[in-house]
Design a protein around this motif. Sequence first.
Motif, mmCIF file in Angstrom:
data_model
loop_
_atom_site.group_PDB
_atom_site.id
_atom_site.type_symbol
_atom_site.label_atom_id
_atom_site.label_comp_id
_atom_site.label_asym_id
_atom_site.label_seq_id
_atom_site.Cartn_x
_atom_site.Cartn_y
_atom_site.Cartn_z
ATOM 1 N N ASP A 109 -76.130 -38.821 -113.916
ATOM 2 C CA ASP A 109 -76.762 -40.141 -113.820
ATOM 3 C C ASP A 109 -78.122 -40.160 -114.534
ATOM 4 O O ASP A 109 -78.481 -41.158 -115.174
ATOM 5 N N MET A 110 -78.848 -39.062 -114.405
ATOM 6 C CA MET A 110 -80.127 -38.974 -115.129
ATOM 7 C C MET A 110 -79.883 -39.079 -116.630
ATOM 8 O O MET A 110 -80.628 -39.771 -117.348
ATOM 9 N N VAL A 111 -78.841 -38.379 -117.081
ATOM 10 C CA VAL A 111 -78.500 -38.389 -118.506
ATOM 11 C C VAL A 111 -78.097 -39.799 -118.946
ATOM 12 O O VAL A 111 -78.501 -40.283 -120.019
ATOM 13 N N ARG A 112 -77.322 -40.460 -118.117
ATOM 14 C CA ARG A 112 -76.898 -41.836 -118.466
ATOM 15 C C ARG A 112 -78.095 -42.775 -118.579
ATOM 16 O O ARG A 112 -78.133 -43.657 -119.447
ATOM 17 N N GLY A 128 -79.491 -53.024 -117.032
ATOM 18 C CA GLY A 128 -78.310 -52.316 -116.558
ATOM 19 C C GLY A 128 -77.138 -53.261 -116.456
ATOM 20 O O GLY A 128 -76.984 -54.126 -117.315
ATOM 21 N N PRO A 129 -76.312 -53.196 -115.430
ATOM 22 C CA PRO A 129 -76.408 -52.179 -114.382
ATOM 23 C C PRO A 129 -75.946 -50.802 -114.881
ATOM 24 O O PRO A 129 -75.171 -50.710 -115.813
ATOM 25 N N GLY A 187 -70.826 -44.306 -107.374
ATOM 26 C CA GLY A 187 -70.130 -45.580 -107.328
ATOM 27 C C GLY A 187 -71.039 -46.792 -107.268
ATOM 28 O O GLY A 187 -70.597 -47.914 -107.495
ATOM 29 N N VAL A 188 -72.309 -46.583 -106.987
ATOM 30 C CA VAL A 188 -73.251 -47.696 -106.867
ATOM 31 C C VAL A 188 -73.632 -48.210 -108.252
ATOM 32 O O VAL A 188 -73.736 -47.437 -109.204
ATOM 33 N N LEU A 189 -73.835 -49.531 -108.343
ATOM 34 C CA LEU A 189 -74.378 -50.115 -109.574
ATOM 35 C C LEU A 189 -75.874 -50.298 -109.380
ATOM 36 O O LEU A 189 -76.295 -51.043 -108.489
ATOM 37 N N LEU A 190 -76.658 -49.627 -110.197
ATOM 38 C CA LEU A 190 -78.113 -49.719 -110.069
ATOM 39 C C LEU A 190 -78.645 -50.707 -111.097
ATOM 40 O O LEU A 190 -78.371 -50.593 -112.286
ATOM 41 N N SER A 191 -79.440 -51.659 -110.611
ATOM 42 C CA SER A 191 -80.014 -52.652 -111.513
ATOM 43 C C SER A 191 -81.243 -53.255 -110.858
ATOM 44 O O SER A 191 -81.162 -53.639 -109.684
ATOM 45 N N PRO A 192 -82.333 -53.371 -111.547
ATOM 46 C CA PRO A 192 -82.576 -52.845 -112.885
ATOM 47 C C PRO A 192 -82.816 -51.349 -112.835
ATOM 48 O O PRO A 192 -82.939 -50.773 -111.768
#
Lengths: 377, 377
Positions: free
Chosen positions: A127-130, A17-18, A24-29
């Motif tokens: 977000d699921m699609v991304r 990722g992220p 607005g949150v950056l999710l990683s990994p």
Amino acid sequence: MSEDPRFGLARHVSLPGPLRLDGGVLLSPVEIAYETYGTLNADASNAILLCHALTGDQHVASAHPVTGKPGWWVRMVGPGKPIDPERHFIVCANVLGSCMGSSGPATINPATGAPWGMSFPVITIRDMVRAQAMLLDHLGIETLQAVVGGSMGGMQAVSWPATFPERVRAAVVIASTARHTAQNIAFHEVGRQAVMADPKWRGGAYYEAGDPPAAGLAVARMAAHITYLSEAGLTEKFGRRLQARPDRPDGAISFGFDADFQIESYLRHQGISFVDRFDANSYLYITRAMDYFDLAGEHGGQLANAFRATKARFCLVSFDTDWLYPTAESRAIVHALNAAGAPVSFVELSSPYGHDAFLLEAPEMNRVVNGFLRAGE
Amino acid sequence: MSEDPRFGLARHVSLPGPLRLDGGVLLSPVEIAYETYGTLNADASNAILLCHALTGDQHVASAHPVTGKPGWWVRMVGPGKPIDPERHFIVCANVLGSCMGSSGPATINPATGAPWGMSFPVITIRDMVRAQAMLLDHLGIETLQAVVGGSMGGMQAVSWPATFPERVRAAVVIASTARHTAQNIAFHEVGRQAVMADPKWRGGAYYEAGDPPAAGLAVARMAAHITYLSEAGLTEKFGRRLQARPDRPDGAISFGFDADFQIESYLRHQGISFVDRFDANSYLYITRAMDYFDLAGEHGGQLANAFRATKARFCLVSFDTDWLYPTAESRAIVHALNAAGAPVSFVELSSPYGHDAFLLEAPEMNRVVNGFLRAGE
């Protein structure tokens, strides 16, 4: 799970990722558990992404690892079926927020080394699609031959061409909607309150005690399950028939609070068996994503605007007894596609089984999907 | 509560009984809390029995003692209204099993000196009717000018002429049914499971601790409340509108689990306020009585048989958006009355408000009830 790719390969990837979420949150990994069926062809043009429903998973045509039951869409996916590993490279990923191996509240937050619980960021259908798009990048798939899904899977399928207009050639949206109505939200809110009312929920921090809020989640599942079936279907299947018991083989009312009626016994079974295979926090997160879903809202309040950039063909299917996402919701999408000039075919199928019809034997649905996919091959 | 009988007199009687219940138990004494409005005439021919719904009570046109809200049917009952204390002697009794003063799980079992809890006998709609008949005996009323009720009150109203064919001259059955369907039972079972899943329920023995299963009962109420409203009504009233907050006056999604949507806030309020005025065990017992209700089943499986002995006139009213007890259920009663040769008038009224329409302003309903009652005076 065989090693023959036609019968499904279970995979898992941890993408750095992220991923920037709608909140607005950056999710990683970004952890993604997925299955593939079939082989990607040389020009990577035969990929079909299957999107699963609220309590579904990546085991679309392989046995569920907990229940041992066949995949949730073996009627649609498999050799000789409309979505066919002999022709297609089929990808089905566990959605973000779920509990079958993709990042969600039950997975480990690398910052703490403990399960995320309710500190997992709230996610959306987009977000699921991304996250699915990141997986396709990883797999070397630039453009999908088709994205296909029913119910919440249909929300993803209709969101895909709106979010990545260049990456989808066709979308099949079954028994779904472009937004959650007040009644849809209301049922989900009941389910969430049932989970949160269970003292074992502990604000979502139940993983370490190993004692999840099973009673609350079972009630949530029971309430939701009613919405998946039609009144007529329930009457046909159960009516007021009584549950047979050892001491009352023909059934009789007990003047008590046992499950006298077959429908009671059935619902209790649905509730109890669900908690063995699903995480209560995931139920909260995914229902929230569905309630937030409003594709028009993401595009300035005009649903047609969601489709102005796409080149995709669309196929919409609804069922006449589906009162969760009734035909009018599909028709609203069709009207918006018409307004945007996107090619769309639409059919309302007749079934006594309500929303769940898309998961059941439905030869007409298979013919429609088969014809639509082959027209693009 | 004034002393002027037109404005309601709150009464309570302890009848020795015993009352033989459908489940075989002899109940004694039978406590009945009731209200009367108006004056019984010399030949006791102007009595109207009003029957309340699941969570209703005897306070049909007087302020509720806990909430202070006006009676639940002030639109129908009062001076100048179709049911008029100037003309009628109006009786409304808290049903057996309820919690507003009539015998129920929260009242004292004289054999133990402690609340009955779940040792209270399971009751039926017909048992409620029998208790009402005992009350009428006590009041010196042999024959009712009319019995009138909506929803569960309509179940009692239709059960009355079937159970006591000589004692009713007219029955008004609004937004009701002659039996609970599988879907009706399913929603009630969800509610019961929500109550019973609450650890504070303690098998029904929560009275002494003074700490009732409020969370479970609130969830039950929320689920039931959805069935009282139409999808279209929810969309009109709430849609996807967001809840205003101090920090977000125009509303905004929180990416969290607060009540972002107005429908969530509304439902939570419905759940929370309900537990202040209702007993969780009573909720179990009354929903059970409704689920057991099957008037045809009580009469050899033929609904028409229920009405062969009665001389009563019937008035049936349904609402087109009521999906809890849809028009088809009223029509089934009408067909049975026709088959039995009983006089019946039937109207389906249009309303956006679903099942709850019978409790709301509905001038057409008032005209229908008024005309029907006056035709028998």
